[in-house]
Design an enzyme around this catalytic site. Sequence first.
Site, PDB file in Angstrom:
ATOM      1  CG  ASP A   1      -5.598  -5.585   2.430  1.00  9.44           C
ATOM      2  OD1 ASP A   1      -5.001  -5.234   3.477  1.00  9.44           O
ATOM      3  OD2 ASP A   1      -6.295  -4.792   1.767  1.00  9.44           O
TER       4      ASP A   1
ATOM      5  CB  CYS B   1      -8.672 -28.505  12.480  1.00 15.03           C
ATOM      6  SG  CYS B   1      -9.263 -26.810  12.790  1.00 15.03           S
TER       7      CYS B   1
ATOM      8  CG  ASP C   1      -0.313   0.012   2.523  1.00 14.15           C
ATOM      9  OD1 ASP C   1       0.900   0.279   2.589  1.00 14.15           O
ATOM     10  OD2 ASP C   1      -1.005  -0.222   3.521  1.00 14.15           O
TER      11      ASP C   1
ATOM     12  CG  HIS D   1      -8.282 -22.373  12.306  1.00 11.36           C
ATOM     13  ND1 HIS D   1      -8.846 -23.516  11.776  1.00 11.36           N
ATOM     14  CD2 HIS D   1      -9.310 -21.519  12.558  1.00 11.36           C
ATOM     15  CE1 HIS D   1     -10.161 -23.354  11.714  1.00 11.36           C
ATOM     16  NE2 HIS D   1     -10.468 -22.159  12.184  1.00 11.36           N
TER      17      HIS D   1
ATOM     18  CB  CYS E   1     -11.227 -26.804   9.688  1.00 16.25           C
ATOM     19  SG  CYS E   1      -9.706 -26.037   9.082  1.00 16.25           S
TER      20      CYS E   1
ATOM     21  CB  CYS F   1      -6.077 -26.188   8.604  1.00 16.69           C
ATOM     22  SG  CYS F   1      -6.408 -25.864  10.352  1.00 16.69           S
TER      23      CYS F   1
END
Length: 378
Positions: free
Chosen positions: A267, A310, A93, A336, A305, A307
Amino acid sequence: MAIRYEFIKQDKQTGARLGIVHTPHGSFETPTFMPVGTLATVKTMSPEELTELNANIILSNTYHLWLRPGHEIIREAGGLHKFMNWDGAILTDSGGFQVFSLSDLRDIQEEGVHFRNHISGEKLFLSPEKAMDIQNALGSDIMMAFDECPPYPATYDYMKASVERTSRWAERCLTAHARPDVQGLFGIVQGGEFEDLRKQSAQDLVSMDFPGYAVGGLSVGEPKDVMNRVLEFTTPWLPQDKPRYLMGVGSPDSLIDGAIRGIDMFDCVLPTRIARNGTCMTSKGRLVVRNAQYARDFGPIDENCDCKVCKNYSRAYIRHLIKCNETFGFRLTTYHNLHFLIELMRKVREAIKEDRLGDFRDEFFESYGFNKPNAKNF
């Protein structure tokens, strides 16, 4: 041109678009969520973990890197990619938001903004030309034009003057940009909640032919319905063949609603910031894992989930780590949450491919709890 947008298809239910943004450091499918690495790091995450999460583009902050370690040091290191060992795309930015949000003592002039360093109190000056010089040194794939981010709410007269100044600054940014062949520069559409000013800002910037456009001045305190309404009358003025980026938005509902209104890139620090407070995003809504009710809960953060957090760690263990201020706990909740949003956007893209994003939104909002009275958001 350093940045190129490839349109793939449009969802028949909602009009959301599926595409690919091509950059000097790889391509990524859109709509997409970009993790924020303010100081050349996504807090608690390694670049290797970001790759593991399929984060193909991240954001870093011009203002903060200008102050620490300094853009000349990063230039000497060979640019931000080499400095932080990240080979994916990077968006920086312009620093404009931080100038207006972190410094109470600022003086906006036509040449730029005089303000004080929020850390040391030192007097500083940032102009369109300086913002370009810093970002050219950082070597990001996508740079942002220096704009004024007005407060919310603001009067019509203030916003009109601000939009006109931002357009003049955008022209100066294009002139000062030293590396257009390897770094794309996006213009930022401002105008608050005023439809005619958003149109004016968009038309001003489109006439300058930027390789991409951002919608700024949202997610600054306005209600969600105002954000959605502004997007509805702003994105139609932006080119179909250029990427569109909604700045600072990261709540799950706004990602879906933004995609429906034609946004390609998002974002926000939200998923990493709330993770450090022990708050997790799950398929069934917001979960504060540090709460006492999870002290003996040996199940995963989210049973739906897949991931690695998890799969391998319990709510009880993660709560213990966070209550003890252990960094590993923050790493697990951050991983996560980023996985959740990146996976959410993958599902959004799949829904667009299958022309069912409207149905997906309804199903997700019901499951997450957004349709409940007094639903908790972030």
